[in-house]
Structures are given as C-alpha cells and as structure tokens.
Enzyme design. Structure first.
Site, PDB file in Angstrom:
ATOM      1  NE  ARG A  52       6.978  -5.110  12.679  1.00 19.17           N
ATOM      2  CZ  ARG A  52       6.299  -4.092  12.149  1.00 19.17           C
ATOM      3  NH1 ARG A  52       5.542  -3.377  12.864  1.00 19.17           N
ATOM      4  NH2 ARG A  52       6.068  -3.620  10.843  1.00 19.17           N
ATOM      5  CG  ASP A 112       4.746   0.104  13.964  1.00 14.27           C
ATOM      6  OD1 ASP A 112       4.697  -0.432  12.908  1.00 14.27           O
ATOM      7  OD2 ASP A 112       4.399   1.351  14.323  1.00 14.27           O
ATOM      8  CD  GLU A 139       7.338  -1.127   9.935  1.00 14.51           C
ATOM      9  OE1 GLU A 139       6.951  -0.947   8.806  1.00 14.51           O
ATOM     10  OE2 GLU A 139       7.160  -0.578  10.914  1.00 14.51           O
ATOM     11  CG  ASP A 171      15.175  -2.822  -0.402  1.00 15.33           C
ATOM     12  OD1 ASP A 171      14.605  -2.009   0.278  1.00 15.33           O
ATOM     13  OD2 ASP A 171      16.508  -2.288  -0.456  1.00 15.33           O
ATOM     14  CG  HIS A 195       6.951  -6.651  -0.977  1.00 18.78           C
ATOM     15  ND1 HIS A 195       6.422  -5.471  -1.431  1.00 18.78           N
ATOM     16  CD2 HIS A 195       5.838  -7.285  -0.968  1.00 18.78           C
ATOM     17  CE1 HIS A 195       5.330  -5.068  -1.762  1.00 18.78           C
ATOM     18  NE2 HIS A 195       4.711  -6.312  -1.532  1.00 18.78           N
ATOM     19  CB  ILE A 219      -1.865  -6.808   1.956  1.00 15.20           C
ATOM     20  CG1 ILE A 219      -0.887  -8.027   1.698  1.00 15.20           C
ATOM     21  CG2 ILE A 219      -3.242  -7.095   1.564  1.00 15.20           C
ATOM     22  CD1 ILE A 219      -1.289  -9.327   2.546  1.00 15.20           C
ATOM     23  N   GLY A 220      -2.260  -4.117   3.339  1.00 14.64           N
ATOM     24  CA  GLY A 220      -3.485  -3.364   3.988  1.00 14.64           C
ATOM     25  C   GLY A 220      -3.311  -1.636   3.475  1.00 14.64           C
TER      26      GLY A 220
END
Length: 627
Positions: free
Chosen positions: A268, A270, A305, A331, A333, A402-403
């Site tokens: 993945r 980044d 990503e 989108d 989310h 979240i973070g």
C-alpha cells in the site's frame, strides 16, 4: 513458491550488503563524494568501495558476514548507518547489521491468495495490536482474524523509526524492520504464519518523504530531494530531476525487497498524491510494473492511498494508467461520518451526508467525479465508470480517520450501538473492497491516538505543531482546549492506543464480533460486485435516512441490504420486475445475537419500517430476482 520461472535469474537487491562467501558485497549510492568506505565494528581498517557510474560505490568486504555490524563512511564525513541496512538492532542511529535473507527456513512454499474481489483487508499497527507489540505476538492473533472472515492483513509501516514507538510514517531506515517489533526473521515468521492460514499480507510503505530523524539516505546524497517540488512534509522527493534515476531505483528496489526477502503479497503506497513526477512514465507506474515483473509467478497487489479520485491510478498502462490494483477511496467514510456523526469541518465540508450521496458513492466507488469541491479547492475526481468495484478500498474507520482526530476517537465512540451495527453491515456487504481497522470488529474502547518518541527538541516541535493543526476547528478555538490534546510524546498516549483483547469476551463487544463474523460469512456467498456505474446497486431510501443496496448470489438469488442510518423511518424496497415471493430475512442487526435490547424492524411487502437506525438483509429466490 519460487519468485521467477525456471531459467530466469532470481531477483537481487541493488543496494545494501548482500551476503557472499566470507563477507558481503556492498553497494551504496553517494554521488556527492569521491570515496566511500565500509567500517566494520571492531575492524582495524576501513574497506574502500570502488566508484562506479552514476554515483554508485560497490565492492566486496571480507569479514562482513551475517550478524556483523558496520557503518558507511562517505568522504571525510562521519561513519553512518547504511541507507539500505536490513537491520538496525540498536536503533536508527546505531550500527547496521548484516542479514542473510536466504538463511531463513520458510515453512510455507505455496500460498494461494484470494482474488482481488474477495479481499477483506484488516489494517493493524504492530505496536498497539497486542499488549506485547511485537511481530510474534501479532502472529499469534492471526487465527482469530481468519475465524472472523478476514482474507488479508495490512501492516502499517514497519520500517525502522526513531525511538521506541511511532505510527511508522517517520520511517528512517527503509529496508530495516523496526527493532521494537522484533528481528527481520520475526517479521518473516509473521508472514509465513499468515500464509499458512491462507491470509495475504500487505505492507504499507512510505516513499513520499523521509522521517525527520535518523534518515541517513539523504545524508549521503542531497539529490534525493527535489529543487522544484514540495509536499506537506517539506522538500519533495526527486523523481524527475537530475539524479532521479537512482532515487527511483532506490525506492523500487526497496519495494521489491519486501516482496522477495519477506514474501509480502502486496504494498500500500502512502500518499501517492505527494509523489510529484512530471516524467513520461510516472514513478508509481514504473514501481508497480517492475515489482510485478520481478515476481512473475506470484500475485502482487499494489494499492495507492490517493485522495484525488483519479482513475489513472487503476487504469491499465495500455489505457495510459498506472496499472495499480486498487486505491483507498475515502468518500464513503466521509459521507457516512457526516450523515451519522455530523462532522462538517475540514474535508467533511465537501459532503452533505445525504442518502443520495451514500447511494452514489456505493454505485461509483467514489462520490466526486470532477465536480467542484470547496475544501479541496477546485474540481476533484474523474469518471469511474467501468472500473471494477473491487478496485475501491472503502472503510468506516482507518488509521488516518481515527488518529488524525485530536483525541483519536473512533466512529463508534461518536454514534450509538444501533447506528454502528448498521454502518458495519453496509460496509461488510458493499460491492467494494472493505477495510477494517484493528478493533472495530468488537467496537474497541481504546482510541488510536498519534504517538511518537523523538528526542526532546523535535518532540516539542511535533507536539506543538500537532496542537496547532486544530486551531481552525470550533472545538479547539480555545487555546486551553488545544493544550489538552494528547501529547504525542507521552507514554500514556501510546498506552491508551493499545487494543484490549479481553474486551472480546464481554457481552457488549462479543455481540459486535458476532455481527462481523456472520456478515462476512454472508459476504463470502455473494457474487463479485461488478463494475462501477454500469448498473445501479444502491438507491436512497424513501422517507428515511438510509439506502437500499442490491447484491446477488452466483445462482441469481437476489438480496437487498436495507439500511436506516439515522433516526427511524420507512424504507421502500426495490421494485421487482415481476411477481415477488415472500422475502427471507438473512440477517438483521436487531437480532438478539447482536443487540442487547432488540427493536426489530417491521417487514411488509413493499417496505421495511425501522424503530431506530439498523439494517436488514432480505433474500428472494432466484425466480424472484431482479434482472
């Protein structure tokens, strides 16, 4: 599983120390100096490397055997860790250690992987996934993930970082697994254990910037940074200027080394939007092609990503695309969080949180397809029609969503249990590729906060900078409120972020686990999701804040996931093409197995009436399926 067909030379890394009889062959890129040498720990003299073309320095170093410690000396400078070190046992500032990847005894040699349209990805952070925070402890939890219905595990970055803890996006020694998690062979054992259980393993890698501390790659060559491009972390990576060929080779070699030396099944990448490259072949496209070409007999997934919603990312090279397998598509989310939790600041301002937006996003993979997005600052996205729905990795939580919140709170901390169950079912049965973030499958109580372990001066800058980021948000306009944002440097911030596995035995959390397990079992029996925009799979609910999602079994059996995502209301069912027999309830989020205080919806021939947020899966036999 061999990496190359018979008769083809196996892949060999172009950088770092490669074990050879009695020593190692070492290759270092340091174009700004005339002399590079290797200094063995405990040795009596430096061993010079021969200068080659394009700034490379290479040579055989006797005595540099597996386990030996060494450093690299460039010109008259200090002795530094090898930028392509395979191990930094004493941290990113310590001596490098030689590793022989060929000495590891793999137990699994054939590991069939699920096709892309069968992926259920589980993202985890090694340091907080278990109380121990190690590769070995994470491997011990893999059977539980298999029992849940996960088919691939995605590790947040594991490249060596400064200090004892980090999200991983401050990676400094990009070839060396973080010593805090275990040895390189411990990581291999993790991958081997996953393959033995039928799990694919994806690694998150960062090529858009170096960590701010301990990244000696750039110390040996200023050409790693661009003089023309910048990104959110400062100077951009030089992918299209003088010396960029070696920069590209370094990162591509790094990607290949994870695939070959550790047998990862995918990467993945980044923030590919921060990889600015104006050359004729974009760096990401070249990386994907070379990684796959180096392992032609294996499945290798490459996922980006990227928030731009560009079909170029997953279009094949024959159509001018990069040829990646999938892209994180946030989108869904954003729409769902706006709808259920009410967030309307930052990038949420570009979304209304309506049932129409939810339905369109489920149909198309992403919502924005070229329309003006005010917060984004202009037109965003491209037409997704015809792309496989499996190419869109969607979530209701991930580490960023979240973070990157001030307090690291999860979505299920902001909505009630009934809403969380409805959101979860919609995600798990969506035609796109679902991604779960560790702990969401039991509605974990722990947040996932931003944590670091930098030296005092850098740590202060990171802490102050993070708190300052939130000054534009209403909740943190008061400086005193910003000062209360958790300190990334504090031990407590890291400890709060650890999962508490004992929770899965408690009734409230066990009910969520049961829902996830049953929903993923149902998902396994569905036909693949088809292509974006070619058929309508979702429609906004009439008279309620929700959607109806249509799926199908391979035998033609029709299913409808009917969800009311806010409040109560009546949701009309999709109209059949002919007479419709009575529906069977395949799954209901108000079932006592999932809800402590069930409030079942009322089912009629044409509609479902919900007393509160929820979702129900209805099934009709093939003869009544909508064609």
């Amino acid at each position: 599983m061999p990496d190359t067909p018979d008769g083809r030379a196996p892949w060999r890394s172009r950088f770092g120390a490669r074990v050879a009889p009695g020593g190692a062959d070492v290759r270092v890129w340091a174009p700004d100096v005339a002399r590079v040498a290797v200094r063995l720990e405990g040795g009596t003299a430096d061993v010079p490397l021969a200068a080659e073309a394009d700034g490379l320095h290479a040579g055989y170093v006797p005595g540099l055997v597996a386990g030996a410690r060494y450093r690299v000396v460039a010109g008259e400078g200090p002795a530094l860790p090898d930028p392509a070190s395979r191990s930094q046992p004493d941290g990113v500032h310590g001596a490098s250690a030689v590793v022989d990847p060929g000495a590891f005894a793999w137990a699994v040699h054939q590991w069939p992987l699920p096709p892309l349209d069968r992926l259920v990805v589980y993202e985890l952070h090694v340091g907080t996934f278990t109380p121990e925070g190690t590769f070995a402890a994470a491997a011990a939890r893999l059977p539980w993930l298999v029992s849940l219905g996960v088919t691939a595990v995605e590790l947040m970055p594991v490249a060596a970082f400064p200090g004892r803890r980090n999200w991983g996006y401050d990676g400094a020694a990009l070839y060396a697994p973080a010593a805090a998690y275990g040895s390189p062979d411990d990581l291999r054992r993790f991958v081997d254990a996953a393959h033995g259980l039928g799990l694919g393993v994806i690694l998150d890698v960062v090529y858009n910037h170096f960590g701010p501390d301990g990244a000696y790659t750039a110390a040996l060559s200023r050409r790693f940074f661009s003089e023309r491009h910048r990104n959110p972390w400062g100077a951009g990576i030089n992918l299209d200027g003088a010396g960029s060929r070696q920069v590209r080779d370094f990162f591509i070699d790094n990607a290949q080394h994870w695939i070959h030396e550790y047998r990862f099944d995918g990467l993945r990448l980044d923030a590919t939007h921060a990889l600015v490259d104006h050359s004729s072949c974009h760096f990401v496209a070249e990386l994907a092609a070379q990684v796959r070409a180096s392992a032609p007999r294996r499945t290798v997934w490459v996922i980006a990503e990227d928030h731009r919603n560009l079909r170029t990312i997953v279009d094949p090279p024959s159509a001018g695309g990069w040829g990646l397998d999938a892209v994180w598509a946030d989108d869904l989310h954003h729409v769902l969080r706006r709808l259920t939790a009410g967030d309307d600041e930052g990038y949420y301002a570009d979304f209304q949180g309506t049932p129409e937006e939810v339905a369109r996003t489920l149909d198309c993979g992403w919502l924005y397809q070229g329309g003006h997005a005010p917060h984004f600052g202009g037109p965003r996205g491209t037409d997704s029609t015809g792309l496989p729905r499996s190419a869109f990795v969607v979530c209701i939580q991930n580490h960023d969503q979240i973070g990157n919140r001030a307090n690291g709170d999860r979505l299920h901390h902001a909505v009630d249990e009934a809403t969380w169950r409805a959101l979860s079912l919609l995600l798990l049965l969506a035609p796109e590729t679902p991604l779960l973030f560790m702990g969401q499958e039991w509605a974990a109580s722990s947040p996932f906060q931003y944590f670091t372990d930098h030296h005092d001066e850098l740590g202060r800058l990171v802490r102050d900078g993070r708190r300052n980021e939130f000054r534009h948000f209403r909740a943190f306009s008061d400086p005193a409120r910003r000062q209360a944002i958790p300190d990334p440097q504090a031990d407590a911030t890291f400890e709060r972020s650890r999962l508490r596995w004992e929770e899965i035995e408690r009734p409230r959390h066990a009910r969520v686990v049961a829902l996830y397990r049953d929903a993923l079992a149902l998902r396994r029996g569905l036909a693949p999701g088809g292509r974006a925009g070619e058929e309508s799979v979702a429609a906004p609910a009439e008279g309620a804040t929700g959607v109806t999602l249509r799926r199908r079994r391979p035998d033609g059996t029709a299913l409808a996931i009917v969800a009311c995502l806010r409040g109560d209301g009546r949701v009309r069912l999709p109209a059949p093409d002919g007479p419709r027999p009575a529906a069977r309830i395949a799954l209901d989020t108000e079932d006592p197995r999932y809800a402590a205080d069930p409030r079942p919806p009322r089912l009629a021939d044409e509609a479902v009436t919900f007393a509160r947020p929820g979702a129900i899966v209805l099934e009709w036999p093939a003869s009544g399926a909508r064609q």
